[in-house]
Write a protein that holds these residues in place. Structure first.
Motif, PDB file in Angstrom:
ATOM      1  N   SER A  12     -32.503  -5.877  27.194  1.00 53.68           N
ATOM      2  CA  SER A  12     -33.816  -6.101  27.797  1.00 53.68           C
ATOM      3  C   SER A  12     -33.651  -6.361  29.303  1.00 53.68           C
ATOM      4  O   SER A  12     -32.729  -7.079  29.705  1.00 53.68           O
ATOM      5  N   SER A  42     -27.866 -10.420  32.420  1.00 57.14           N
ATOM      6  CA  SER A  42     -26.798  -9.412  32.312  1.00 57.14           C
ATOM      7  C   SER A  42     -27.284  -8.018  32.706  1.00 57.14           C
ATOM      8  O   SER A  42     -26.491  -7.185  33.156  1.00 57.14           O
ATOM      9  N   SER A  46     -28.197  -1.919  23.936  1.00 51.80           N
ATOM     10  CA  SER A  46     -29.611  -1.956  24.288  1.00 51.80           C
ATOM     11  C   SER A  46     -29.931  -3.345  24.852  1.00 51.80           C
ATOM     12  O   SER A  46     -29.826  -4.351  24.153  1.00 51.80           O
ATOM     13  N   THR A  67     -28.820 -18.818  25.781  1.00 45.59           N
ATOM     14  CA  THR A  67     -28.836 -19.407  27.127  1.00 45.59           C
ATOM     15  C   THR A  67     -28.618 -18.274  28.120  1.00 45.59           C
ATOM     16  O   THR A  67     -28.018 -17.256  27.786  1.00 45.59           O
ATOM     17  N   SER A  68     -29.097 -18.471  29.344  1.00 49.03           N
ATOM     18  CA  SER A  68     -28.948 -17.403  30.346  1.00 49.03           C
ATOM     19  C   SER A  68     -27.937 -17.779  31.422  1.00 49.03           C
ATOM     20  O   SER A  68     -27.914 -18.915  31.902  1.00 49.03           O
ATOM     21  N   GLY A  69     -27.171 -16.780  31.796  1.00 47.13           N
ATOM     22  CA  GLY A  69     -26.214 -16.937  32.890  1.00 47.13           C
ATOM     23  C   GLY A  69     -26.896 -17.221  34.218  1.00 47.13           C
ATOM     24  O   GLY A  69     -26.241 -17.585  35.186  1.00 47.13           O
ATOM     25  N   THR A 129     -24.893 -12.028  24.220  1.00 52.34           N
ATOM     26  CA  THR A 129     -24.749 -11.645  22.817  1.00 52.34           C
ATOM     27  C   THR A 129     -25.633 -10.431  22.551  1.00 52.34           C
ATOM     28  O   THR A 129     -26.813 -10.427  22.920  1.00 52.34           O
ATOM     29  N   ASN A 131     -20.318 -13.252  33.304  1.00 47.30           N
ATOM     30  CA  ASN A 131     -21.351 -13.735  32.370  1.00 47.30           C
ATOM     31  C   ASN A 131     -21.116 -13.106  30.989  1.00 47.30           C
ATOM     32  O   ASN A 131     -20.444 -12.081  30.866  1.00 47.30           O
TER      33      ASN A 131
HETATM   34  C1  LIG Z   1     -27.427 -12.769  17.687  1.00 48.32           C
HETATM   35  C2  LIG Z   1     -28.184 -12.321  18.909  1.00 48.32           C
HETATM   36  C3  LIG Z   1     -28.269 -10.972  19.219  1.00 48.32           C
HETATM   37  C4  LIG Z   1     -28.933 -10.533  20.377  1.00 48.32           C
HETATM   38  N1  LIG Z   1     -29.009  -9.203  20.654  1.00 48.32           N
HETATM   39  C5  LIG Z   1     -29.612  -8.791  21.806  1.00 48.32           C
HETATM   40  C6  LIG Z   1     -29.665  -7.386  22.120  1.00 48.32           C
HETATM   41  O1  LIG Z   1     -29.159  -6.543  21.406  1.00 48.32           O
HETATM   42  N2  LIG Z   1     -30.265  -7.042  23.294  1.00 48.32           N
HETATM   43  C7  LIG Z   1     -30.810  -7.964  24.157  1.00 48.32           C
HETATM   44  O2  LIG Z   1     -31.351  -7.589  25.203  1.00 48.32           O
HETATM   45  N3  LIG Z   1     -30.785  -9.296  23.856  1.00 48.32           N
HETATM   46  C8  LIG Z   1     -30.187  -9.712  22.723  1.00 48.32           C
HETATM   47  N4  LIG Z   1     -30.134 -11.047  22.417  1.00 48.32           N
HETATM   48  C9  LIG Z   1     -30.701 -12.017  23.364  1.00 48.32           C
HETATM   49  C10 LIG Z   1     -29.742 -12.334  24.521  1.00 48.32           C
HETATM   50  O3  LIG Z   1     -28.420 -12.495  24.070  1.00 48.32           O
HETATM   51  C11 LIG Z   1     -30.210 -13.635  25.216  1.00 48.32           C
HETATM   52  O4  LIG Z   1     -31.500 -13.436  25.753  1.00 48.32           O
HETATM   53  C12 LIG Z   1     -29.260 -14.178  26.251  1.00 48.32           C
HETATM   54  O5  LIG Z   1     -29.623 -15.494  26.520  1.00 48.32           O
HETATM   55  C13 LIG Z   1     -29.277 -13.361  27.539  1.00 48.32           C
HETATM   56  O6  LIG Z   1     -28.256 -13.851  28.384  1.00 48.32           O
HETATM   57  P1  LIG Z   1     -28.217 -13.551  29.948  1.00 48.32           P
HETATM   58  O7  LIG Z   1     -29.573 -13.891  30.514  1.00 48.32           O
HETATM   59  O8  LIG Z   1     -27.130 -14.457  30.463  1.00 48.32           O
HETATM   60  O9  LIG Z   1     -27.876 -12.108  30.141  1.00 48.32           O
HETATM   61  C14 LIG Z   1     -29.516 -11.502  21.254  1.00 48.32           C
HETATM   62  C15 LIG Z   1     -29.440 -12.858  20.931  1.00 48.32           C
HETATM   63  C16 LIG Z   1     -28.772 -13.271  19.777  1.00 48.32           C
HETATM   64  C17 LIG Z   1     -28.698 -14.742  19.453  1.00 48.32           C
END
Ligand SMILES: Cc1cc2nc3c(=O)[nH]c(=O)nc-3n(C[C@H](O)[C@H](O)[C@H](O)COP(=O)(O)O)c2cc1C
Length: 182
Positions: free
Chosen positions: A54, A59, A52, A88-90, A35, A32
């Motif tokens: 969430s 991920s 950092s 988008t989420s994995g 960003t 996965n």
């Molecule tokens: C430019 C950008 C930066 C981001 N930075 C963070 C971050 O530092 N930490 C975080 O938890 N989410 C961050 N996000 C949100 C996650 O990338 C986003 O929720 C993502 O869909 C999670 O993917 P996953 O569910 O496949 O892990 C960011 C999003 C964008 C567009």
């Protein structure tokens, strides 16, 4: 004239921030991509890097389970893919398939790196800190790969390889000027 800023979105005042793609692997061996804008170098010796994340992110669980991840630095030309991986989420989407980004084997860990990265930091989980509503995953860097053409004497060549910077919401930019101070 200065007015009161927004506490809710205080983090916007720290932008622009370079943005990375972090790869992690699930138990079925699917990779996965997330960003991440909130990331930082932490220590030179040992070599530590923090992200950092969430707990709401897919991920988050993958990094906790596998205890490894790769920091992939991509340039501005991949802004669409970077935005896609951050919106988008994995859990629901195969981001490798949808973005067309290419996996390549890492040297020291099982989680693959992204070929499109001009630099990749392979990390083994060193420490995990719950800090407020995010988790600081600290990785010990076990291998660094980089595209020699993107660097001049270890400094990123800004003309050849434009780094991506995040401004907040749907906004990205890159650098247009640079100077070396003697
Ligand atoms: C430019 C950008 C930066 C981001 N930075 C963070 C971050 O530092 N930490 C975080 O938890 N989410 C961050 N996000 C949100 C996650 O990338 C986003 O929720 C993502 O869909 C999670 O993917 P996953 O569910 O496949 O892990 C960011 C999003 C964008 C567009």
């Amino acid at each position: 004239m200065k007015t009161k800023g927004s506490m809710n979105t205080f983090y916007n005042y720290a932008f622009p921030m370079p943005t990375v793609l972090v790869t992690s692997k699930d138990m079925k061996n699917n990779t996965n991509i997330i960003t991440i804008a909130w990331h930082t170098t932490i220590s030179r010796n040992p070599p530590l890097y923090g992200i950092s994340v969430s707990p709401k992110r897919y991920s988050h669980g993958l990094i906790k389970q596998r205890m490894e991840f790769v920091i992939n630095f991509l340039s501005f030309r991949y802004s669409n893919e970077i935005h896609f991986c951050g919106t988008t989420s994995g859990k629901h989407v195969n981001k490798i398939k949808e973005t067309g980004l290419t996996l390549e084997p890492s040297k020291t860990i099982e989680t693959p790196s992204l070929k499109e990265g001009y630099a990749n930091l392979e990390c083994i989980l060193y420490d995990t800190q719950t800090l407020g509503d995010h988790t600081l995953f600290i990785g010990r860097i076990t291998y660094v790969s980089c595209d020699q053409d993107s660097f001049d004497h270890r400094i990123l060549n800004n003309q050849k390889t434009k780094p991506i910077l995040y401004l907040g919401d749907n906004n990205y930019c890159t650098l247009s000027t640079e100077k070396e101070i003697y």
